[in-house]
Design a protein around this motif. Structure first.
Motif, PDB file in Angstrom:
ATOM      1  N   ARG A   1       0.822  -1.205   0.000  1.00  0.00           N
ATOM      2  CA  ARG A   1       0.000   0.000   0.000  1.00  0.00           C
ATOM      3  C   ARG A   1       0.866   1.269   0.000  1.00  0.00           C
ATOM      4  O   ARG A   1       0.563   2.242  -0.680  1.00  0.00           O
ATOM      5  CB  ARG A   1      -0.921  -0.010   1.224  1.00  0.00           C
ATOM      6  N   GLN A   2       1.959   1.228   0.755  1.00  0.00           N
ATOM      7  CA  GLN A   2       2.844   2.381   0.857  1.00  0.00           C
ATOM      8  C   GLN A   2       3.472   2.710  -0.497  1.00  0.00           C
ATOM      9  O   GLN A   2       3.533   3.866  -0.908  1.00  0.00           O
ATOM     10  CB  GLN A   2       3.936   2.105   1.903  1.00  0.00           C
ATOM     11  N   TRP A   3       3.954   1.684  -1.197  1.00  0.00           N
ATOM     12  CA  TRP A   3       4.571   1.868  -2.511  1.00  0.00           C
ATOM     13  C   TRP A   3       3.527   2.312  -3.542  1.00  0.00           C
ATOM     14  O   TRP A   3       3.756   3.237  -4.314  1.00  0.00           O
ATOM     15  CB  TRP A   3       5.235   0.581  -2.967  1.00  0.00           C
ATOM     16  N   GLU A   4       2.396   1.646  -3.547  1.00  0.00           N
ATOM     17  CA  GLU A   4       1.381   1.941  -4.556  1.00  0.00           C
ATOM     18  C   GLU A   4       0.798   3.337  -4.373  1.00  0.00           C
ATOM     19  O   GLU A   4       0.408   3.992  -5.348  1.00  0.00           O
ATOM     20  CB  GLU A   4       0.289   0.869  -4.515  1.00  0.00           C
ATOM     21  N   ALA A   5       0.756   3.818  -3.133  1.00  0.00           N
ATOM     22  CA  ALA A   5       0.266   5.171  -2.870  1.00  0.00           C
ATOM     23  C   ALA A   5       1.159   6.222  -3.512  1.00  0.00           C
ATOM     24  O   ALA A   5       0.713   7.330  -3.831  1.00  0.00           O
ATOM     25  CB  ALA A   5       0.175   5.416  -1.364  1.00  0.00           C
ATOM     26  N   LYS A   6       2.424   5.870  -3.720  1.00  0.00           N
ATOM     27  CA  LYS A   6       3.376   6.785  -4.359  1.00  0.00           C
ATOM     28  C   LYS A   6       3.462   6.557  -5.877  1.00  0.00           C
ATOM     29  O   LYS A   6       4.326   7.125  -6.545  1.00  0.00           O
ATOM     30  CB  LYS A   6       4.771   6.596  -3.745  1.00  0.00           C
ATOM     31  N   GLY A   7       2.573   5.703  -6.409  1.00  0.00           N
ATOM     32  CA  GLY A   7       2.513   5.512  -7.852  1.00  0.00           C
ATOM     33  C   GLY A   7       3.412   4.426  -8.409  1.00  0.00           C
ATOM     34  O   GLY A   7       3.645   4.378  -9.621  1.00  0.00           O
ATOM     35  N   TYR A   8       3.915   3.535  -7.541  1.00  0.00           N
ATOM     36  CA  TYR A   8       4.799   2.463  -8.015  1.00  0.00           C
ATOM     37  C   TYR A   8       3.979   1.229  -8.392  1.00  0.00           C
ATOM     38  O   TYR A   8       3.027   0.867  -7.701  1.00  0.00           O
ATOM     39  CB  TYR A   8       5.820   2.083  -6.938  1.00  0.00           C
TER      40      TYR A   8
END
Length: 538
Positions: free
Chosen positions: A12-19
């Motif tokens: 979730r942390q990575w995907e929230a930054k667009g990864y």
């Protein structure tokens, strides 16, 4: 945000930054790959990470593949030690699009990374084990054209190669010696079939790979280090050395991209400069456009890589595609931008496309003088290819590529990038060599570039090139504003202009020498003469 298997568990942390994260079970993929490897790649640099590994990542995400690939590094072992291993073989691929957006992908398709080091018994034994597997189908390479050479710049056999020819496949020290030793392990395990695919950016790359491997096999057989049958195996239909054409720009990791990733919160992104002067980082930046066309000759079969964008064709088609790219539709345009970009003080290739004269010059080199001699390979349309180069790829302001980088080794490129077009004009019944106006202007621009003085009269550093010591003395006597008549210039430059190794043709014999010298005279007429000459002819 730590780039590691543990670090990406918090999706979730990575995907929230667009990864974009791997959409498959990485641990399961690693286990399956190690048990039954199907693809190993030599050369762990930026192009591999941005292209080959990304292709496999996309196919894993789609469920087309259930295994990843293995990478081996034979030039700089520290790349594996300092960049792959600390990040569990993960890497970030930042795709820089022309519209200013960035696709950020965490690529996890590399199941294993190994040094191609015969002194490292564990790693070399593992590589032999991989080559002995029946499942292995594809062996690819990105080791640069120099990596296949068994001789130095003077044509003398390299000391490591001479040693390996005598000592045999047990502990070779040369790159190609080690690769051939691994093929010998495959031969010993039942003469298993495999495809060797050079994806280096050089003409007829498969032949260069075959030439090196074959030379080792024959030398070892003659020296009674291997059976004669090993030579026959290399020459049989069980081992293919396919031709390919690859095209994707992957400049060295750029500080501007690093800053974006750091702002996202990604940790430990510091680039490393190894003891062999390789600049590596946990991320690579690359353009969106990519092409990979491979001769479809895979003795042990292959998965459907077309779903990852790879195109397969016969050898004749690959040859046409390669010539289209290297001789007319891309590489000559790059050289044009590199030469004049350096002289006019540009630091980014993309900025040159805002320069009216340079833009017009590359358009005429491509569309007007290049396209008439292109043989359409059908699999790619030459006009559309140039359109993409000049309207999407080169103008992309977010690609940190420089004319200085592209100007590297220009003396080694002119013969292919311009000489082939000149030859095609000479052979044509409809076209005349003397009608060429812009290609000679680029050749004259290169001679002007060799003076290492920009259009403002300031000195600059020439990019690395093996022939600088050979060619620079011929322009040393020229000064801005004081170069005499064209006949005098011809006399001083004649040894260069008639050098077929540099230009692919003798410029005197094809009738272009005088035109090149006339341009050179105008380009060196004084401060600002380069701009003035471009305005006059473009």
């Amino acid at each position: 945000m730590e780039l590691s298997l543990k670090g990406i568990e918090d999706r979730r942390q990575w995907e929230a930054k667009g990864y974009h994260l791997p959409q498959y079970d990485i641990e399961k993929m690693i286990a399956a790959t190690k048990e039954n490897p199907f693809w190993i790649h030599f050369g762990a640099g930026n192009l591999f990470r941005a292209f080959h590994a990304n292709i496999v990542q996309n196919l894993l995400n789609k469920g087309v593949l259930d295994r990843g690939l293995i990478v081996a590094e034979g030039f700089d072992y520290e790349i594996v030690e300092k960049m792959y291993e600390p990040h569990d073989n993960l890497g970030i691929v930042a795709t820089l699009k022309a519209d200013g957006t960035i696709d950020k992908n965490v690529v996890g398709s590399v199941a294993e990374s190994l040094p191609l080091d015969s002194e490292n018994e564990v790693a070399f034994s593992r590589l032999k084990e991989i080559f002995a597997k029946k499942s292995l189908q594809i062996v690819t390479f990105t080791i640069t054209e120099k990596g296949y050479s068994l001789v130095d710049g003077k044509g003398e056999q390299l000391a490591d190669v001479t040693l390996d020819f005598v000592t045999g496949p047990e502990k070779p020290v040369s790159y190609m010696g080690k690769v051939t030793a691994l093929l010998y392990a495959r031969y010993k395990n039942g003469k298993l079939p495999v495809a060797l695919v050079s994806t280096d950016n050089c003409s007829h790359n498969g032949d260069k790979l075959y030439g090196a491997v074959s030379a080792f096999a024959k030398a070892w057989a003659e020296n009674k280090k291997v059976e004669q049958e090993f030579v026959e195996y290399i020459d049989s239909d069980k081992v293919s050395f396919t031709w390919s054409m690859i095209d994707k720009i992957t400049p060295r990791p750029d500080a501007s991209v690093e800053a974006i990733l750091l702002e996202d919160g990604v940790e430990e992104l510091n680039p490393v400069i190894t003891s062999r002067n390789t600049y590596v980082a946990p991320f690579v930046n690359a353009e969106e456009t990519e092409y990979l066309v491979i001769e479809d000759d895979f003795p042990n079969g292959r998965p459907d890589l077309t779903k990852g964008g790879v195109m397969f064709a016969d050898r004749e088609t690959v040859d046409k595609v390669e010539k289209m790219k290297v001789c007319t539709c891309l590489n000559p345009l790059h050289t044009c931008l590199a030469v004049y970009g350096c002289i006019l003080g540009y630091r980014k290739i993309s900025d040159e496309m805002d320069d009216r004269e340079i833009k017009k010059l590359v358009e005429e080199v491509g569309y007007v003088e290049g396209l008439p001699v292109v043989v359409n390979p059908q699999i790619l349309d030459p006009k559309e290819f140039i359109d993409t180069v000049l309207k999407v790829r080169v103008p992309n302001p977010f690609m940190p590529d420089t004319p200085q980088r592209i100007a590297t080794d220009t003396s080694q490129k002119l013969a292919i990038r311009f000489g082939e077009t000149i030859k095609a004009y000479a052979k044509s019944k409809e076209l005349k060599v003397t009608s060429l106006k812009k290609i000679p202007l680029v050749l004259a621009g290169w001679l002007r570039y060799l003076m290492a003085v920009d259009d403002n009269g300031n000195e600059f550093v020439l990019s690395p090139d093996p022939l600088l010591d050979t060619v620079c003395p011929y322009v040393k006597g020229f000064k801005l504003g004081d170069n005499g008549e064209v006949a005098e210039i011809e006399t001083m430059l004649r040894p260069v202009l008639e050098n077929t190794k540099i230009f692919g043709v003798n410029l005197y014999e094809v009738g272009l020498a005088e035109k090149v010298c006339q341009y050179f005279k105008e380009l060196t007429a004084g401060v600002g003469a380069v701009r003035k000459t471009l305005k006059k002819y473009v």
